[in-house]
Design a protein around this motif. Structure first.
Motif, PDB file in Angstrom:
ATOM      1  N   ALA A 172       0.824  -1.208   0.000  1.00 46.59           N
ATOM      2  CA  ALA A 172       0.000   0.000   0.000  1.00 46.59           C
ATOM      3  C   ALA A 172       0.859   1.260   0.000  1.00 46.59           C
ATOM      4  N   SER A 173       0.240   2.372  -0.339  1.00 42.33           N
ATOM      5  CA  SER A 173       0.953   3.650  -0.375  1.00 42.33           C
ATOM      6  C   SER A 173       1.243   4.130   1.045  1.00 42.33           C
ATOM      7  N   CYS A 174       2.106   5.107   1.158  1.00 41.87           N
ATOM      8  CA  CYS A 174       2.510   5.628   2.463  1.00 41.87           C
ATOM      9  C   CYS A 174       1.329   6.230   3.223  1.00 41.87           C
ATOM     10  N   GLU A 175       0.433   6.906   2.526  1.00 36.07           N
ATOM     11  CA  GLU A 175      -0.687   7.576   3.176  1.00 36.07           C
ATOM     12  C   GLU A 175      -1.699   6.599   3.761  1.00 36.07           C
ATOM     13  N   SER A 176      -1.768   5.380   3.256  1.00 28.45           N
ATOM     14  CA  SER A 176      -2.770   4.426   3.719  1.00 28.45           C
ATOM     15  C   SER A 176      -2.516   3.931   5.149  1.00 28.45           C
ATOM     16  N   ALA A 177      -1.317   4.103   5.675  1.00 26.29           N
ATOM     17  CA  ALA A 177      -0.972   3.597   7.005  1.00 26.29           C
ATOM     18  C   ALA A 177      -1.167   4.620   8.113  1.00 26.29           C
ATOM     19  N   LEU A 178      -1.497   5.854   7.774  1.00 24.50           N
ATOM     20  CA  LEU A 178      -1.530   6.917   8.777  1.00 24.50           C
ATOM     21  C   LEU A 178      -2.608   6.697   9.842  1.00 24.50           C
ATOM     22  N   GLY A 179      -3.764   6.212   9.457  1.00 34.32           N
ATOM     23  CA  GLY A 179      -4.830   5.945  10.433  1.00 34.32           C
ATOM     24  C   GLY A 179      -4.425   4.872  11.431  1.00 34.32           C
ATOM     25  N   THR A 180      -3.761   3.834  10.938  1.00 33.37           N
ATOM     26  CA  THR A 180      -3.306   2.754  11.822  1.00 33.37           C
ATOM     27  C   THR A 180      -2.233   3.254  12.781  1.00 33.37           C
ATOM     28  N   ILE A 181      -1.318   4.061  12.278  1.00 30.13           N
ATOM     29  CA  ILE A 181      -0.266   4.607  13.141  1.00 30.13           C
ATOM     30  C   ILE A 181      -0.882   5.476  14.236  1.00 30.13           C
ATOM     31  N   THR A 182      -1.868   6.301  13.866  1.00 28.53           N
ATOM     32  CA  THR A 182      -2.515   7.172  14.846  1.00 28.53           C
ATOM     33  C   THR A 182      -3.160   6.363  15.964  1.00 28.53           C
ATOM     34  N   THR A 202      -1.974  14.513  16.157  1.00 31.81           N
ATOM     35  CA  THR A 202      -3.067  15.366  15.690  1.00 31.81           C
ATOM     36  C   THR A 202      -2.971  15.683  14.205  1.00 31.81           C
ATOM     37  N   ALA A 203      -1.768  15.639  13.623  1.00 31.85           N
ATOM     38  CA  ALA A 203      -1.635  15.970  12.199  1.00 31.85           C
ATOM     39  C   ALA A 203      -0.363  15.352  11.627  1.00 31.85           C
ATOM     40  N   ASP A 249       6.464  14.099   9.049  1.00 31.73           N
ATOM     41  CA  ASP A 249       6.387  14.852  10.293  1.00 31.73           C
ATOM     42  C   ASP A 249       5.040  14.584  10.951  1.00 31.73           C
ATOM     43  N   VAL A 250       5.036  14.565  12.283  1.00 37.33           N
ATOM     44  CA  VAL A 250       3.787  14.424  13.035  1.00 37.33           C
ATOM     45  C   VAL A 250       3.696  15.556  14.053  1.00 37.33           C
ATOM     46  N   MET A 251       2.492  16.085  14.189  1.00 35.99           N
ATOM     47  CA  MET A 251       2.227  17.074  15.236  1.00 35.99           C
ATOM     48  C   MET A 251       1.528  16.336  16.355  1.00 35.99           C
ATOM     49  N   LEU A 252       2.048  16.475  17.562  1.00 36.26           N
ATOM     50  CA  LEU A 252       1.479  15.791  18.715  1.00 36.26           C
ATOM     51  C   LEU A 252       0.592  16.744  19.509  1.00 36.26           C
ATOM     52  N   SER A 253      -0.207  16.171  20.368  1.00 34.54           N
ATOM     53  CA  SER A 253      -1.148  16.960  21.158  1.00 34.54           C
ATOM     54  C   SER A 253      -0.455  17.895  22.144  1.00 34.54           C
ATOM     55  N   ASP A 254       0.839  17.698  22.396  1.00 34.28           N
ATOM     56  CA  ASP A 254       1.584  18.609  23.270  1.00 34.28           C
ATOM     57  C   ASP A 254       2.176  19.785  22.502  1.00 34.28           C
ATOM     58  N   GLY A 255       1.920  19.858  21.191  1.00 32.68           N
ATOM     59  CA  GLY A 255       2.384  20.974  20.372  1.00 32.68           C
ATOM     60  C   GLY A 255       3.760  20.788  19.774  1.00 32.68           C
ATOM     61  N   CYS A 294       7.859   4.172  14.190  1.00 33.90           N
ATOM     62  CA  CYS A 294       8.580   4.747  15.318  1.00 33.90           C
ATOM     63  C   CYS A 294       8.514   6.268  15.231  1.00 33.90           C
ATOM     64  N   VAL A 295       8.150   6.909  16.328  1.00 33.64           N
ATOM     65  CA  VAL A 295       8.151   8.367  16.422  1.00 33.64           C
ATOM     66  C   VAL A 295       9.434   8.767  17.144  1.00 33.64           C
ATOM     67  N   THR A 296      10.250   9.569  16.481  1.00 34.28           N
ATOM     68  CA  THR A 296      11.543   9.957  17.032  1.00 34.28           C
ATOM     69  C   THR A 296      11.363  10.714  18.348  1.00 34.28           C
ATOM     70  N   GLY A 297      12.101  10.283  19.346  1.00 34.90           N
ATOM     71  CA  GLY A 297      12.028  10.891  20.674  1.00 34.90           C
ATOM     72  C   GLY A 297      11.009  10.242  21.578  1.00 34.90           C
ATOM     73  N   LEU A 298      10.148   9.393  21.039  1.00 38.86           N
ATOM     74  CA  LEU A 298       9.139   8.721  21.859  1.00 38.86           C
ATOM     75  C   LEU A 298       9.251   7.199  21.759  1.00 38.86           C
ATOM     76  N   ASP A 299      10.434   6.708  21.440  1.00 40.43           N
ATOM     77  CA  ASP A 299      10.694   5.270  21.429  1.00 40.43           C
ATOM     78  C   ASP A 299      11.151   4.893  22.841  1.00 40.43           C
ATOM     79  N   ARG A 300      10.208   4.880  23.746  1.00 39.24           N
ATOM     80  CA  ARG A 300      10.533   4.759  25.168  1.00 39.24           C
ATOM     81  C   ARG A 300      11.053   3.391  25.572  1.00 39.24           C
ATOM     82  N   ASN A 301      10.700   2.363  24.833  1.00 37.24           N
ATOM     83  CA  ASN A 301      11.227   1.034  25.161  1.00 37.24           C
ATOM     84  C   ASN A 301      12.459   0.699  24.320  1.00 37.24           C
ATOM     85  N   TRP A 302      12.969   1.646  23.560  1.00 35.23           N
ATOM     86  CA  TRP A 302      14.182   1.541  22.759  1.00 35.23           C
ATOM     87  C   TRP A 302      14.124   0.404  21.748  1.00 35.23           C
TER      88      TRP A 302
END
Length: 162
Positions: free
Chosen positions: A58-68, A86-87, A112-118, A143-151
Motif C-alpha cells: 500500500a501507499s505511504c498515506e494508507s498507514a496513517l490511520g493505523t499509526i494514529t 493530531t496531524a 512529520d507528526v504534530m502531537l497533542s503537546d504541540g 517509530c516516532v523519534t524521541g518517543l521510542d521509550r522502550n528503545w
C-alpha cells in the motif's frame, strides 16, 4: 534384599563384555527399524507452495490511520500518557524494496507528526507485504523519534529506516 543388591555387583572383568553386549543390542534394534522414504506426490507440495511476493504494498498515506490509533493505544496503555497524533505533514516514501528482490517487499516512509503537546516530531515506518498477523494482510512497523521509550528502534528510530 541385601542379597539382591550384592548379586548385581559383577567383577570388573565382566563389565566390558556386558557393556559391549548392551550397546550391540541397542544398535541392533535401531538397525532393524524402517528406513526413511521420500514424500509421495500428495505429500510433496500439499499446501506448501511458499510465499509469492508480488510487491503489492500500500501507499505511504494508507498507514496513517493505523499509526494514529496504535500510537494512542501504546501511549495510554503502557506509558500512561495522553499524547496523541493530531496531524501529519511531508509524508514521503524513502525506499521500496531496498534489498534484494527475493526479500519480503517493504515500503519505507517518513514524515512529520504534530502531537497533542504541540511538538513536531518525525515518524519513520514501513509497510510490509504479508507482514500482518499469521502472514495475513499487510504489516506495519513505526517509530516516532524521541518517543521510542522502550528503545525498540533506538537510536533515534534508526532501526525503523532502511
Amino acid at each position: 534384599m541385601r542379597d539382591l543388591f550384592t548379586s548385581l555387583r559383577k567383577p570388573a572383568s565382566l563389565k566390558k563384555p556386558l557393556l559391549g553386549a548392551a550397546l550391540g543390542a541397542v544398535f541392533g534394534l535401531l538397525a532393524v527399524g524402517q528406513a526413511a522414504e521420500a514424500a509421495n506426490p500428495l505429500e510433496l507440495n500439499f499446501w506448501l507452495s511458499g510465499p509469492k511476493y508480488d510487491g503489492r504494498v500500500a501507499s505511504c498515506e494508507s498507514a496513517l490511520g493505523t499509526i494514529t490509533s496504535q500510537f494512542h493505544e501504546k501511549e495510554s496503555t503502557y506509558w500512561n500518557s495522553a499524547l496523541e497524533i493530531t496531524a501529519y505533514g511531508r509524508i514521503h516514501e524513502t525506499a521500496f524494496r531496498p534489498w534484494q528482490t527475493d526479500n519480503i517487499p517493504r515500503r519505507y516512509c517518513s514524515g512529520d507528526v504534530m502531537l497533542s503537546d504541540g511538538k513536531l516530531r518525525t515518524v519513520h515506518y514501513s509497510i510490509i507485504e504479508d507482514g500482518g498477523f499469521a502472514g495475513y494482510d499487510q504489516g506495519l512497523e513505526w517509530c516516532v523519534t524521541g518517543l521510542d521509550r522502550n528503545w525498540a528502534y533506538n537510536p533515534a528510530c534508526k532501526a525503523a529506516r532502511p
